[in-house]
Scaffold this motif. Structure first.
Motif, PDB file in Angstrom:
ATOM      1  N   GLY A 164      -3.416   3.274  -0.318  1.00 50.78           N
ATOM      2  CA  GLY A 164      -3.077   2.862   1.354  1.00 50.78           C
ATOM      3  C   GLY A 164      -4.364   3.714   1.978  1.00 50.78           C
ATOM      4  N   PRO A 168       3.505  -0.318   5.819  1.00 48.85           N
ATOM      5  CA  PRO A 168       2.091  -1.195   5.670  1.00 48.85           C
ATOM      6  C   PRO A 168       2.049  -1.999   7.220  1.00 48.85           C
ATOM      7  CG  PRO A 168       4.056  -2.407   5.064  1.00 48.85           C
ATOM      8  CD  PRO A 168       4.705  -1.131   5.100  1.00 48.85           C
ATOM      9  N   ASN A 201       4.053   5.507   5.039  1.00 53.09           N
ATOM     10  CA  ASN A 201       3.938   4.366   3.855  1.00 53.09           C
ATOM     11  C   ASN A 201       4.346   3.106   4.500  1.00 53.09           C
ATOM     12  OD1 ASN A 201       2.766   5.375   1.712  1.00 53.09           O
ATOM     13  ND2 ASN A 201       4.327   6.672   1.178  1.00 53.09           N
ATOM     14  N   VAL A 214      -1.675   1.572   6.342  1.00 55.82           N
ATOM     15  CA  VAL A 214      -0.321   2.087   6.737  1.00 55.82           C
ATOM     16  C   VAL A 214      -0.425   2.553   8.107  1.00 55.82           C
ATOM     17  CG1 VAL A 214       0.349   2.704   4.512  1.00 55.82           C
ATOM     18  CG2 VAL A 214      -0.898   4.526   5.811  1.00 55.82           C
ATOM     19  N   SER A 234       0.915  -1.212  -0.010  1.00 55.89           N
ATOM     20  CA  SER A 234       0.043  -0.028  -0.129  1.00 55.89           C
ATOM     21  C   SER A 234       0.812   1.141   0.033  1.00 55.89           C
ATOM     22  CB  SER A 234      -0.921   0.056   1.233  1.00 55.89           C
ATOM     23  OG  SER A 234      -1.831  -1.071   1.144  1.00 55.89           O
TER      24      SER A 234
END
Length: 416
Positions: A91, A415, A413, A209, A2
């Motif tokens: 995300g 996950p 960013n 995230v 994501s």
């Protein structure tokens, strides 16, 4: 994997439509993807309808936000401008809701706006948190990240946030209450493409995230502590057996009725957490000798400590807030965006653009030079921090509207 993309646009055009359009298009150009949701924070000096019209022209996504007492764009402090932060990527999945009649029914407005935002997500219920195994222990991260914006000069901020949490059970919430450049007349919340004076707007994001929220104020306790001896709701009648205003005057003289003094010397109330709850002295009544303190009911026997601060202490608070947010987000290396909600009252201690930017320099140093940073100066900050920063399960019950504080939201960013 994501990913979240973020772009920031900022404009100072005199024409509100042109300013909105320029900021929106700059955010979209900076984004590098198809926008999913955007946050807009605009000076009340602009015609708000025209400003939002320009922003809507430049974007194809829901826009949430409010009017301000100052804007934050690319980690710089501004006034009489507009900033837009746009988010994209797989995300996040956003939903937006709003509800009217904030002044009279603040709790209901919070509940309805939050419920509508989750309904707008679609695809069934979303868990508020998820756990991950890290370094041999379970750690919890937000799965539902919520931003809330409400009027700054009407209704009950505290009850509105309670309403949001009533609807969601528990969620990690940040945001702020709208400003109007210190005029203290009218504030606007951005809802469905239009500015409204008496509504709350909530954006709920189903995130894949890690995220984190941190808040701190930099206020310090003085050696002046009073005991409440008569109060009704949040109106304080007596301190230490004397009329409240008289007791205050005995300590500080006639300056206690001056706006500057009241805004820079709030009261710290008893709290089970590691920091006092900050209650602003909203008004004094010379005739009755009483004072209105915050929104929460006061009780006989309660201790109230006068708080004070300095520019250095305010900056220490920023370090605390950003470090808490980063810890809550798991100590990330890849940060997608940062939202900052900063109290307008802190300007009394950071009295010019250079000193205000010193706050944001601290944020920039912690998150890196290329991370999009945007936000606004508010009339009340919302932050319900992730408990990771102190590993205290009781933090799951902490929900608050803050004053003279800075609330920081980190979106990474990395996950879940």
């Amino acid at each position: 994997m994501s990913e979240i993309l973020a772009g920031v646009g900022h404009a100072t055009d005199d024409d509100p439509t042109a300013a909105g359009r320029r900021a929106a298009r700059a955010a979209r150009d900076d984004l590098g993807g198809e926008e999913r949701i955007a946050y807009a924070f605009g000076s009340s000096e602009y015609d708000q309808t025209a400003l939002l019209g320009g922003i809507e022209d430049g974007l194809d996504c829901p826009v949430v936000g409010c009017s301000t007492a100052g804007e934050i764009a690319r980690a710089q402090s501004h006034t009489e401008s507009v900033v837009v932060l746009a988010l994209a990527g797989d995300g996040i999945r956003p939903g937006v809701g709003s509800a009217p009649e904030f002044a009279e029914f603040s709790r209901e407005a919070g509940m309805e706006a939050a419920s509508a935002a989750v309904d707008d997500l679609g695809d069934g219920p979303v868990p508020t948190s998820v756990s991950a195994s890290e370094s041999g222990r379970r750690r919890w991260y937000p799965k539902l990240l919520v931003n809330a914006f409400g009027p700054g000069l009407t209704g009950s901020k505290e009850w509105a946030l309670i309403g949001v949490q009533d609807a969601l059970g528990w969620a990690h919430v940040s945001g702020g209450f709208a400003g109007d450049d210190w005029k203290l007349d009218t504030t606007w919340v951005y809802r469905d493409g239009e500015p409204v004076e008496d509504s709350m707007t909530v954006a709920a994001m189903d995130v894949d995230v890690k995220t984190g929220i941190g808040v701190a104020n930099g206020l310090r306790e003085t050696d002046h502590t009073f005991t409440v001896t008569s109060a009704e709701d949040n109106r304080l009648y007596e301190l230490d057996g004397k009329p409240a205003l008289e007791a205050y005057r005995d300590r500080y003289g006639d300056r206690v009725t001056q706006e500057h003094f009241l805004m820079t010397h709030p009261l710290g109330t008893d709290d089970d957490g590691e920091e006092s709850h900050i209650a602003m002295i909203a008004d004094v009544d010379e005739e009755t000798g009483s004072m209105i303190v915050g929104e929460k009911p006061l009780e006989d026997g309660q201790k109230l400590t006068v708080m004070d601060t300095s520019a250095d202490a305010v900056l220490d608070g920023v370090e605390t807030a950003i470090d808490r947010a980063l810890t809550a987000a798991g100590g990330p290396e890849d940060i997608a965006a940062v939202l900052v909600f900063d109290c307008n009252c802190r300007w009394f201690h950071l009295s010019n653009e250079e000193t205000r930017n010193a706050e944001l320099d601290i944020v920039r140093e912690r998150v890196g030079p290329d991370v999009p940073v945007a936000g606004f100066y508010s009339y009340g900050e919302i932050a319900t921090p992730n408990p990771l920063w102190n590993d205290d399960p009781r933090s799951l019950m902490r929900q608050d509207v803050h004053h003279q504080s800075i609330a920081i939201e980190i979106i990474t960013n990395e996950p879940l």
